[in-house]
Motif scaffolding. Structure first.
Motif, PDB file in Angstrom:
ATOM      1  N   ALA B 136      39.082  42.324  38.874  1.00 61.57           N
ATOM      2  CA  ALA B 136      38.992  43.109  40.104  1.00 61.57           C
ATOM      3  C   ALA B 136      40.340  43.269  40.790  1.00 61.57           C
ATOM      4  O   ALA B 136      40.580  44.260  41.467  1.00 61.57           O
ATOM      5  CB  ALA B 136      37.988  42.461  41.057  1.00 61.57           C
ATOM      6  N   VAL B 137      41.231  42.289  40.616  1.00 58.53           N
ATOM      7  CA  VAL B 137      42.540  42.382  41.265  1.00 58.53           C
ATOM      8  C   VAL B 137      43.303  43.602  40.764  1.00 58.53           C
ATOM      9  O   VAL B 137      44.105  44.192  41.476  1.00 58.53           O
ATOM     10  CB  VAL B 137      43.354  41.092  41.009  1.00 58.53           C
ATOM     11  CG1 VAL B 137      44.721  41.203  41.646  1.00 58.53           C
ATOM     12  CG2 VAL B 137      42.640  39.909  41.582  1.00 58.53           C
ATOM     13  N   LYS B 138      43.018  44.008  39.525  1.00 64.36           N
ATOM     14  CA  LYS B 138      43.730  45.156  38.948  1.00 64.36           C
ATOM     15  C   LYS B 138      43.200  46.484  39.488  1.00 64.36           C
ATOM     16  O   LYS B 138      43.806  47.529  39.248  1.00 64.36           O
ATOM     17  CB  LYS B 138      43.585  45.130  37.421  1.00 64.36           C
ATOM     18  CG  LYS B 138      44.159  43.878  36.797  1.00 64.36           C
ATOM     19  CD  LYS B 138      44.482  44.088  35.329  1.00 64.36           C
ATOM     20  CE  LYS B 138      44.998  42.809  34.699  1.00 64.36           C
ATOM     21  NZ  LYS B 138      43.908  41.933  34.225  1.00 64.36           N
ATOM     22  N   LEU B 139      42.062  46.442  40.178  1.00 61.41           N
ATOM     23  CA  LEU B 139      41.487  47.682  40.676  1.00 61.41           C
ATOM     24  C   LEU B 139      42.284  48.185  41.876  1.00 61.41           C
ATOM     25  O   LEU B 139      42.694  47.420  42.730  1.00 61.41           O
ATOM     26  CB  LEU B 139      40.029  47.459  41.107  1.00 61.41           C
ATOM     27  CG  LEU B 139      39.066  46.952  40.040  1.00 61.41           C
ATOM     28  CD1 LEU B 139      37.667  46.825  40.624  1.00 61.41           C
ATOM     29  CD2 LEU B 139      39.044  47.867  38.837  1.00 61.41           C
ATOM     30  N   GLY B 140      42.483  49.484  41.933  1.00 58.53           N
ATOM     31  CA  GLY B 140      43.188  50.070  43.062  1.00 58.53           C
ATOM     32  C   GLY B 140      42.197  50.495  44.132  1.00 58.53           C
ATOM     33  O   GLY B 140      40.987  50.331  43.969  1.00 58.53           O
TER      34      GLY B 140
END
Lengths: 171, 505
Positions: B136-140
């Motif tokens: 989820a951290v990679k989601l913008g």
């Protein structure tokens, strides 16, 4: 909703009309709020201003309300509108305890700043209990104890343990 | 590992354990009272946790949550009334079993099944949440906005009997969240010059008004029922604790299947214990060699329902910890409590506050153990709780609601808001709107708005929402969830039409 002596079908129709009214209200409110959101000035630092998200929400709301109105109009038979007033009164009568409780709550909330939390709560709890309960000496004693514990007792608990001071009132 | 130990030491202090014990007891008692839901219990616990450390507060609320799922079992088994919507399926088999003279066995079965259900779901949570957070951290902001849209559509379509009113309720929730300063620039909106509205509508007050006040009001709808006292099943109760534990463990397939059903349903936004218990029960019935005995006191039915609803507790925390998106009203309240303590909830939670997250995992396990101990030792006492009459509950809990709303900000104007929202909530409830989407709308609104505007600030191109693959995936899923709900709705309507035609002819 299991009382005898009322027409279930007519009550259901009245419910549909009440819902229809709520959809219409939502539609009016969302259009009005959409317009007022459009009046919010946008800042020059961003593409979407403070008004943009509310505009999307209210547009969605208005759209859904229109869908709901169309859906509801299809369901309601023509004769139902004439019976609506009667059914509403009958419904309100069946639910009279709800209105009493909500009215008592409103009075209680208004009384808190004046009477202070403890006294207002004591009176409120006891009054609602007296309205709702089957009256007998035993239940009366329980009612008074419960009212005392959850007004003066709760006030003490919050003041002493959680150091939250509930309104004292002007008296 | 360091975070794990830090969480461990924070949970295993005397004060925290005592508070958690009190929370378990309160949760069991609250859920045992018909008309008092788990959600209400947690809403009312929230103000009490303000003065605690963040982890301590969360641990107490988790105890109430876990205890609450078990408490519903008591009135379900003994009175045949589900104490909470999550224990509807429990009444199918536990009540007949209690009627046949085995009330103790029915309760014990439920308690053990709940315990194992919670433990299994905690294990799944520990395994699933961290990788999800890493992803989820990679989601913008684009993906986040689309994810929230998806979460809201699925909530609105799953809950309640009308998709349209569910969507309307969700949108009303979003609309409520736009009152007050805007989340990016702090520009005031929709206050209409009223001072009370300038700071926005406090989430907790909305929550208490919507859930607790309207629920209490609807409890007194039926005059004759309120004024009569309800009778209780009496008789000797023998719990046979250890024998039943073995009996539950002898059904590993059912136990694990029901728990997994609970975890999956819990992880889905909008679907909670109230759906999980029915699905798990249904699955157990289908898999059984003897489906006819279901509904007549089959122990498998009790195990399936209770393991299923308890497992949603851990399942619901997966999206909350992994994505920062609450899966149910209860998770929304947990999220609100973290926010009150100034901790922002999102995928970075597990990296920034690892001790807190591991502490939550540990707290779940400890809470289920406490629940087990409390239930086994004092089930007899809780039987009395199920008979507390409504005339006593309604005014007392209303006062607790008022205290809870006041304690947040010490503002009397919040009480007026509570009154308005309570009445509005009751009206919506009486008109058949489901209130869960509304509450999720209120909490997800600011997150959606922030991400939408952040996305367009980063890059002014709005087509990025549909050209970035993961964002597109969520949006497609949102459309599918609505389409699927409408299809199910139409099907049901046709069925109802056909049956009413058949009845008329």
């Amino acid at each position: 909703m299991s009382e005898n002596g009322f027409n279930k079908e007519q009550a259901r129709e009245a419910g549909e009309i009440a819902r229809l009214l709520s959809y219409v209200l939502i539609l009016i409110a969302s259009v009005a709020l959409f317009l007022s959101a459009a009046a919010i000035p946008t800042s020059r630092f961003e593409r979407l201003g403070a008004g943009a998200f509310p505009k999307i929400v209210f547009a969605g709301l208005a759209l859904m309300a229109v869908v709901a109105i169309v859906d509801a109009l299809r369901k309601i038979p023509a004769g139902a509108y004439g019976r609506f007033a009667v059914q509403t009164v009958a419904w309100a009568k069946r639910r009279s305890l709800v209105f009493i409780c909500l009215a008592a709550l409103a009075l209680y909330i208004m009384a808190i700043p004046v009477l202070g939390f403890s006294i207002a709560s004591f009176v409120f709890i006891l009054a609602v209990e007296l309205v709702l309960m089957p009256r007998s000496p035993k239940t009366l004693i329980i009612a008074v104890i419960a009212a005392a514990v959850f007004s003066f007792g709760l006030n003490w608990l919050f003041a002493e343990v959680f150091t939250v001071f509930l309104p004292r009132g002007v008296l | 590992m360091e975070d794990f130990l830090s969480g461990l030491t924070q949970i295993f202090t005397l004060a925290t354990l005592v508070y958690m014990l009190a929370g378990s007891i309160a949760g069991i008692i609250a859920a045992a009272i018909p008309g008092f839901t788990v959600t209400m219990a947690i809403v009312l616990t929230l103000p009490l946790t303000f003065t605690m450390e963040p982890l301590q507060g969360i641990a107490v609320m988790l105890s109430v949550y876990v205890g609450g799922y078990t408490g519903g079992l008591i009135s379900a088994a003994l009175l045949g009334i589900p104490g909470t919507p999550s224990s509807v399926a429990t009444t199918f088999d536990a009540f007949p079993m209690a009627r046949k003279g085995e009330p103790g066995r029915a309760l014990s079965l439920g308690v053990w099944a709940s315990f194992f259900g919670t433990v299994i779901s905690t294990v799944v949570l520990i395994v699933a949440a961290p990788p999800l957070a890493l992803f989820a951290v990679k989601l913008g902001p684009w993906e986040y906005f689309s994810l929230i849209v998806f979460a809201l559509t699925i909530v609105a379509s799953l809950v309640g009997d009308s998709v349209i009113r569910g969507m309307l309720a969700g949108l009303i929730g979003l609309a409520i969240s736009t009152v007050g300063p805007d989340p990016m620039m702090g520009r005031p909106r929709f206050d209409f010059g009223i001072e009370m509205l300038q700071a926005g509508l406090p989430f907790l007050v909305v929550l208490i008004g919507i859930f607790a006040i309207s629920q209490l009001a609807s409890e007194v709808e039926n005059k004759s029922e309120v004024r009569s006292g309800n009778a209780l099943v009496t008789g000797a109760i023998d719990f046979q604790t250890w024998k039943v534990m073995k009996e539950v463990l002898m059904r590993p397939v059912n136990l694990i299947r029901s728990s997994i059903v609970g975890v999956l349903i819990g992880a889905l936004p909008g679907a909670g214990g109230s759906i999980a218990n029915l699905v798990a029960y249904d699955q157990a019935k289908r898999a059984s060699k003897d489906p006819d005995s279901f509904g007549k006191g089959n122990p498998d039915g009790v195990v399936a329902s209770e393991a299923g609803n308890s497992a949603t507790a851990g399942g619901g925390l997966i999206p909350l910890i992994g994505l920062g998106i609450p899966g149910s009203a209860v998770d929304a309240i947990l999220m609100a409590s973290l926010m009150v303590h100034g901790i922002s909830v999102g995928p970075r939670l597990i990296m920034d506050h690892g001790d807190l997250v591991y502490g939550m995992f540990i707290a779940m396990a400890v809470a289920s153990l406490l629940m087990l101990i409390v239930s086994v030792l004092s089930m007899r006492l809780f039987l009395r709780v199920a008979t507390v009459p409504k005339w006593l509950i309604v005014p007392v809990v209303m006062v607790c609601c008022v205290v809870g709303s006041f304690a947040l900000n010490n503002r009397v104007t919040d009480l007026y808001l509570l009154g308005f929202i309570g009445v509005a909530g009751y009206v919506l409830r009486a008109l058949g709107y489901s209130l869960a989407p509304l509450v999720l709308g209120v909490i997800l609104g600011p997150i959606a708005e922030t991400n939408l505007r952040r996305a367009l600030m980063t890059d002014g191109d709005p087509t990025l929402f549909v050209t970035r693959p993961i964002s597109l995936l969520f949006l497609v899923a949102a459309v599918l969830s609505i389409a699927w709900a409408i299809r199910g709705h139409l099907k049901q309507r046709n069925k109802a039409k056909r049956s009413s035609d058949a009845a008329a002819s």
